[in-house]
Design an enzyme around this catalytic site. Structure first.
Site: not given
Ligand code: 0RA
Length: 651
Positions: A435, A513, A515, A517
């Site tokens: 990402e 990541d 998280d 997103d």
């Protein structure tokens, strides 16, 4: 089976020695009987026991099955069928119950129900479960009595005993899998829930309950879920499409019995573009399809095509239609119950009884013929959809050819963003889909360039769940993934068998990541693989990296942690609370790690954790993806909240 000499031991007749030898073989080679010793094999044990109760339900004698996982990891399956016979078998002088529980394949001797589940992955008999259990308790309610027998590693500990009175009938089997045989004996509640839901749709009007006593709420109430389907497959299709927009008012339903084969199909069209056919033989998934699915497809193509041609509906079509055009946006379940199923030898995921093609195609055709005549408006909607699909397919082919031509013409043919590895041996090569450019840069510095390739992906990739085929092939990120992997692009039948020989990496690792997103991007990429290159998942080539969540530090000592529990332990180990000299760093993104840290924690095969993505249950996976990536927000939010503890979606 190995021909060992077994010493006759106290109290056992020659007969029981044969039986013991049989069960001993199961313990020596569990792979031959339950397909291995991994978590999948563990769940085969449950299926095996459950199948017997389902058979009793199919024979018309049972309408309730209760599954309970106890706190101590025992699993019990209890039904209200006739109860396993307990009378003494004249040849052996033993109770039929004991024979069923201790002899390989004894079950069939007592039971003549025609749709007995056998010959698939299951069907090895409950005696195999017994052999692979440290402890098993069988209890039968029958003839006004409660009978009971216990076993250790498949060996009876006593005679079948009457332990009380009963005013009902039924069988209960409670077992503790052998922890010295299986890699894990922790049953997975999600796996079981998926299977039980599926079973309730495939076998309507059987109430199935699931209680997980390992999982209690604040009030101490264990997790409980009930499954019941009144109508069966039409409800299954509604469940699968619950977040898609239906085209027909009701699913089309086919039910027929011919030549001792029961055929059931339910189908619905939706406004999406993917084809989702789930097939079963004797309640066992056949992900590879087979003759039953071929018969279904044949009928769909033939009857819709004939209807369109007879009514001059293809007049404005500039291209030829192909079979798959009739299946765009189709969700269907095809289920057959057949006395002697034959499975393709190698994988066992495809049924091959040749008579099924014409049986299923005939049964589906009979229903479609009338349905088309009686529902002209809906029929026209479907034909318009077919025309659109054919048109889009031609556009997609052009887009696809562009991708392929580019990869042949442009220099190495590889995307500019790819930092390739030097090895050309796919079996040892890995590609990380990362990402963002910045994490991509760090990964490039940190990797072992001999076998690890890095490809950064910019932002969110296209949601293939909603996009039309040609849009998918025009998308830059997706084009890059296809060309980097080196596989031929194709969704048409003849290209579908991805050209796996050309695949350049056998580990394809999604690295995002930790998280919200990041999970979204992982899910988008997984959706792409699930819808467009499922075979890569099926072969176990797709992984999700798991970067650590914390770094706990004191002086020169540093411990990486992947969850709260590890963090607490690390804190204790380093002696104390945060601020008391102990420093806790919470990693929010890959970018917060330097190249060395990223290598050490997430990329180095010696020390990393990676999740291999597998498809446990194809129908359940379809439901989850369509829900996560579809238009409706509430079910998605609910799912994410429920699964919030897990950083990634486990398919
Ligand atoms: C054979 C014959 C009969 C019952 C069963 C098998 C039976 C097996 C299992 C395994 C789990 N639950 C079960 N329920 C029933 C009964 C024959 C008769 O009563 O005439």
């Amino acid at each position: 089976m190995a021909e060992e000499n077994v010493q006759p031991n106290g109290g056992y007749s020659a007969d029981s020695i044969t039986a013991l030898k049989g069960l001993e073989a199961v313990r020596v080679r569990p792979g031959m009987y339950v397909g291995g010793t991994d978590v999948r094999a563990l769940h085969h044990l449950v299926n095996e026991v459950l199948d017997n109760s389902i058979d009793e339900a199919l024979a018309g004698y049972c309408d309730r099955i209760d599954i309970v996982i106890s706190e101590d990891n025992y699993l019990s399956v209890k039904d209200n069928g006739r109860g396993i016979p307990t009378d003494i078998h004249s040849d052996s002088g033993k109770s039929a119950l004991e024979l069923v529980m201790t002899e390989l394949h004894a079950g069939g001797k007592f039971d003549k129900s025609s749709y007995k589940v056998s010959g698939g992955l299951n069907g090895v008999g409950v005696s195999c479960v017994n052999a692979l259990s440290t402890h098993l308790i069988a209890e039968v309610h029958r003839n006004g009595n409660v009978y009971r027998q216990e076993y250790n590693e498949g060996k009876p500990q006593e005679q079948v005993k009457v332990i009380g009175k009963a005013d009902d009938t039924g069988t209960s089997v409670k077992f503790l899998p052998d922890a010295t045989i299986f890699d894990t004996i922790d049953f997975n509640a999600d796996t079981l829930v998926g299977r039980l839901r599926e079973m309730s749709y495939l076998n309507k009007q059987v109430r199935i309950t699931f209680t997980d006593e390992r999982n209690k709420d604040e009030e101490g109430k264990p997790f409980f879920q009930e499954f019941f389907s009144e109508e069966g497959l039409p409800e299954f299709v509604k469940y699968l499409d619950s977040t898609r927009q239906a085209v027909l008012e009701h699913p089309i339903h086919v039910f027929a019995e011919k030549d001792n084969v029961a055929i059931e199909v339910a189908m619905q069209y939706n406004s999406g573009y993917s084809e989702n056919i789930f097939s079963y033989a004797n309640n066992i998934q056949t992900p590879g399809g087979g003759t039953h699915v071929n018969g279904f497809k044949r009928a769909i193509t033939r009857y819709f095509k004939d209807y369109a041609e007879e009514n001059n509906m293809f007049a404005k079509l500039k291209f030829d239609v192909s079979g798959e055009d009739f299946r765009e946006g189709l969700t269907a379940v095809v289920s057959v119950k057949i006395p002697e199923p034959q499975f393709k030898s190698q994988t066992k995921d495809e049924i091959s009884n040749s008579e099924l093609t014409s049986l299923v195609s005939g049964a589906v055709g009979n229903v479609l013929k009338y349905w088309l005549e009686e529902n002209p408006k809906e029929a026209k909607t479907i034909i318009d959809k077919v025309i659109l699909a054919a048109t889009a397919r031609h556009a997609a082919r052009k887009a696809r050819e562009m991708v392929q031509r580019k990869s042949v013409l442009g220099g190495s043919g590889l995307p500019g963003k790819l930092a390739d590895c030097s090895s050309k041996n796919a079996a040892e090569s890995e590609i990380f889909l990362v990402e963002g450019d910045s994490a991509g840069g760090t990964a490039k510095q940190g990797r072992d360039r001999f076998f690890q390739a890095i490809m950064p992906l910019r932002g969110k990739i296209l949601n293939v769940e909603k996009a039309m085929e040609h849009k998918i092939f025009e998308n830059d990120e997706i084009k890059n993934i296809y060309t980097a992997l080196g596989v031929t692009v194709g969704t048409e039948e003849d290209e579908k068998a991805l050209n796996l020989a050309k695949l350049r990496y056998h580990k394809i690792v999604i690295m995002c990541d930790a998280d919200v997103d990041g999970s979204h991007i992982s899910t988008l990429i997984l959706t792409f693989f699930f819808r467009k290159m499922k075979e890569l998942i099926e072969r176990g080539y797709i992984y999700v990296a798991s970067p650590p969540l914390y770094l706990v530090k004191k002086g020169k000592k540093a411990i990486y942690c992947w969850n709260e529990e590890e963090r607490k332990k690390a804190q204790e180990e380093l002696g104390g609370k945060e601020g008391t000299g102990v420093n806790i760093q919470r990693y929010k993104g890959l970018g917060e790690m330097n190249a060395e840290q990223l290598w050490e924690t997430t990329m180095n095969p010696e020390s990393r954790y990676m999740k291999q993505i597998t498809i446990d249950n194809a129908a359940e996976a379809d439901h989850v993806f369509s829900m996560l990536m579809g238009d409706e927000v509430p079910p998605r939010r609910e799912f994410i909240e429920k699964n919030a503890v897990y950083a990634n979606v486990d398919v």
